[in-house]
Design an enzyme around this catalytic site. Structure first.
Site, mmCIF file in Angstrom:
data_model
loop_
_atom_site.group_PDB
_atom_site.id
_atom_site.type_symbol
_atom_site.label_atom_id
_atom_site.label_comp_id
_atom_site.label_asym_id
_atom_site.label_seq_id
_atom_site.Cartn_x
_atom_site.Cartn_y
_atom_site.Cartn_z
ATOM 1 N N HIS A 295 53.216 43.661 23.476
ATOM 2 C CA HIS A 295 53.405 43.681 24.692
ATOM 3 C C HIS A 295 52.175 42.823 25.459
ATOM 4 C CE1 HIS A 295 53.830 45.576 28.930
ATOM 5 N NE2 HIS A 295 52.476 45.574 28.770
ATOM 6 N N HIS A 300 52.569 39.778 28.875
ATOM 7 C CA HIS A 300 51.817 39.440 29.920
ATOM 8 C C HIS A 300 51.261 38.063 29.903
ATOM 9 C CE1 HIS A 300 51.300 43.151 31.938
ATOM 10 N NE2 HIS A 300 50.814 43.478 30.912
#
Length: 461
Positions: A295, A300
């Site tokens: 993730h 990000h």
């Protein structure tokens, strides 16, 4: 809890008295021209801010107030004041000893400027919620986590896997002992962990060309070239952090567990992103109940390498500093619908830019399927929207551009009730409180000088 004090206006005789008054605590040290004393144990401390009328011996008299009320000083830091001619101090006191309330009331009476910044703000109507003033302050709350990384819920895929739980504790311990300015330790990922990464990496990268925003796709090849992004290796956080810092000033910091919204957002104000280092359980490569390294690195990081998005993210962080709990909840919700689950319109087509979408192939397809409801991003309205955390989002908020979203966040931040403005100083990596005409005039002068430099360069074309 913590509270912070700044004292402005003292002379050299005051400074000598300051040294003498605290000689029984710990030997002073000098750091970057500042007089600093560190307490041996500041876990139960209170920090404050105040300015004195400039007068010979004023600081000495204020220190006598603390002594009179039997309040122990744990930390003192001096610097030039940007509010008034003279100096400024940060003083930290032991909250478990003496009459702190009486001491602060006396100090307030002697002060031309007085502001309490504390984690115990709910007990004081005049107080502002505590927030970090310098990047090193992130160390103070990094371990004030809501849950440790190795603590798993009963429905977690790795709940009964003792090997996985022990591995999660290894990652949590790395983060728990991390301090700002030190390298993030490299991790030797196992073949099983690399296998999970490979499954996720290959599935997501096949969707990026058609589903991800331009900025994500533009940066991704640079991450492959500079950070070792590939299906076969999990990039190291320090390598990725160095790359981000070189392009937008963002950096990664390992986190041992779940931070509060207030603390997590405060990190963004310094362009610091608290990142996990562990990976999801091998039995469910398509699912993770909490953020993992897939993730963070696939969702990000690519966007934090884009200047406009980096600035937008920092604006959310700056808006959170000193904000009330109600506004923290609104800002955290805006973060959820943008940085985590944001959708943007580019050349007439919807594209995903939120990390929660870019790290989940199921929701990445869902968000652009035409089935969920789409609304225009407006912080005032978006901040009130409820959302599920265990299923695909039924509503997404669309931004027209990161620049547009940034300006909307700046406008929204201006409505947050605070007795000051805030500004990040990238040279000193500190937060400036904008609460006096003198300091704002000085900043305007500096900005005018920078504008003149740009105009002179522009006129050469």
């Amino acid at each position: 809890g913590t509270t912070k004090i700044f004292i402005s206006g003292y002379n050299l005789s005051d400074r000598c008295t300051l040294h003498y008054f605290h000689s029984d605590l710990i030997q002073p040290t000098m750091m970057e021209g500042q007089f600093i004393k560190e307490a041996k144990n500041a876990a139960k401390s209170v920090n404050i801010i105040f300015s004195l009328n400039e007068a010979v011996g004023a600081l000495a008299e204020s220190l006598k107030i603390f002594k009179k009320h039997q309040v122990n000083l744990l930390h003192i830091e001096s610097r030039s004041s940007i509010r008034v001619p003279g100096y400024e101090f940060m003083v930290e006191v032991d909250s478990t000893v003496g009459d702190i309330e009486g001491a602060l009331e006396n100090i307030k009476q002697e002060s031309s400027y007085f502001q309490i910044i504390t984690r115990n703000y709910k007990d004081n109507a005049e107080a502002v919620p505590w927030f970090p003033r310098k990047i090193q302050d992130l160390d103070k709350f990094a371990n004030q986590i809501l849950s440790y990384g190795s603590e798993l819920e009963s429905d977690h895929p790795g709940f009964t896997d003792q090997v996985y739980r022990a591995r999660r504790k290894e990652f949590a311990d790395i983060a728990f002992h991390y301090k700002h300015g030190t390298p993030i330790p490299n991790v030797s990922y196992t073949e099983q962990e690399k296998g999970v990464w490979k499954v996720v990496f290959n599935k997501l990268t096949r969707l990026y060309k058609t589903h991800a925003c331009y900025e994500h796709n533009h940066v991704f090849p640079l991450l492959e070239e500079n950070c070792g992004y590939s299906a076969d290796e999990i990039p190291q956080l320090q390598t990725v952090s160095d790359f981000l810092k070189s392009v937008t000033g963002f950096q990664l910091r390992p986190v041992a567990g779940l931070l509060s919204s207030r603390d997590f957002l405060a990190g963004l104000a310094f362009r610091v992103f608290h990142s996990t280092q562990y990976i999801r359980h091998h039995t469910r490569p398509n699912y993770t109940p909490e953020p993992d390294v897939c993730h963070e690195l696939l969702g990000h990081v690519p966007l934090f390498a884009d200047p406009a998005f980096a600035q937008f993210s920092q604006e959310i962080g700056l808006a959170s500093l000193g904000a009330s709990d109600d506004y923290i909840e609104k800002l955290a919700t805006c973060y959820w619908f943008t940085v985590e689950f944001g959708v943007t319109r580019q050349h007439g087509q919807l594209k995903a830019y939120g990390a929660g979408l870019l790290s989940s192939f199921g929701e990445l397809e869902w968000c652009l399927s035409g089935k969920p409801e789409l609304r225009s991003f407006d912080p005032e309205k978006t901040g009130l929207q409820k959302y599920p955390i265990t299923e695909h989002q039924p509503i997404y908020f669309v931004t027209e551009s990161f620049e547009s979203a940034k300006q909307k966040m700046i406008d929204f931040a201006a409505t947050i009730p605070r007795p000051f403005g805030v500004r990040y100083d990238p040279y000193t990596q500190t937060i400036q409180l904008l609460d006096s005409k003198r300091q704002i005039q000085k900043l305007i002068t500096n900005i005018n000088s920078e504008i003149r430099t740009l105009i002179d360069a522009f006129n050469k074309f």
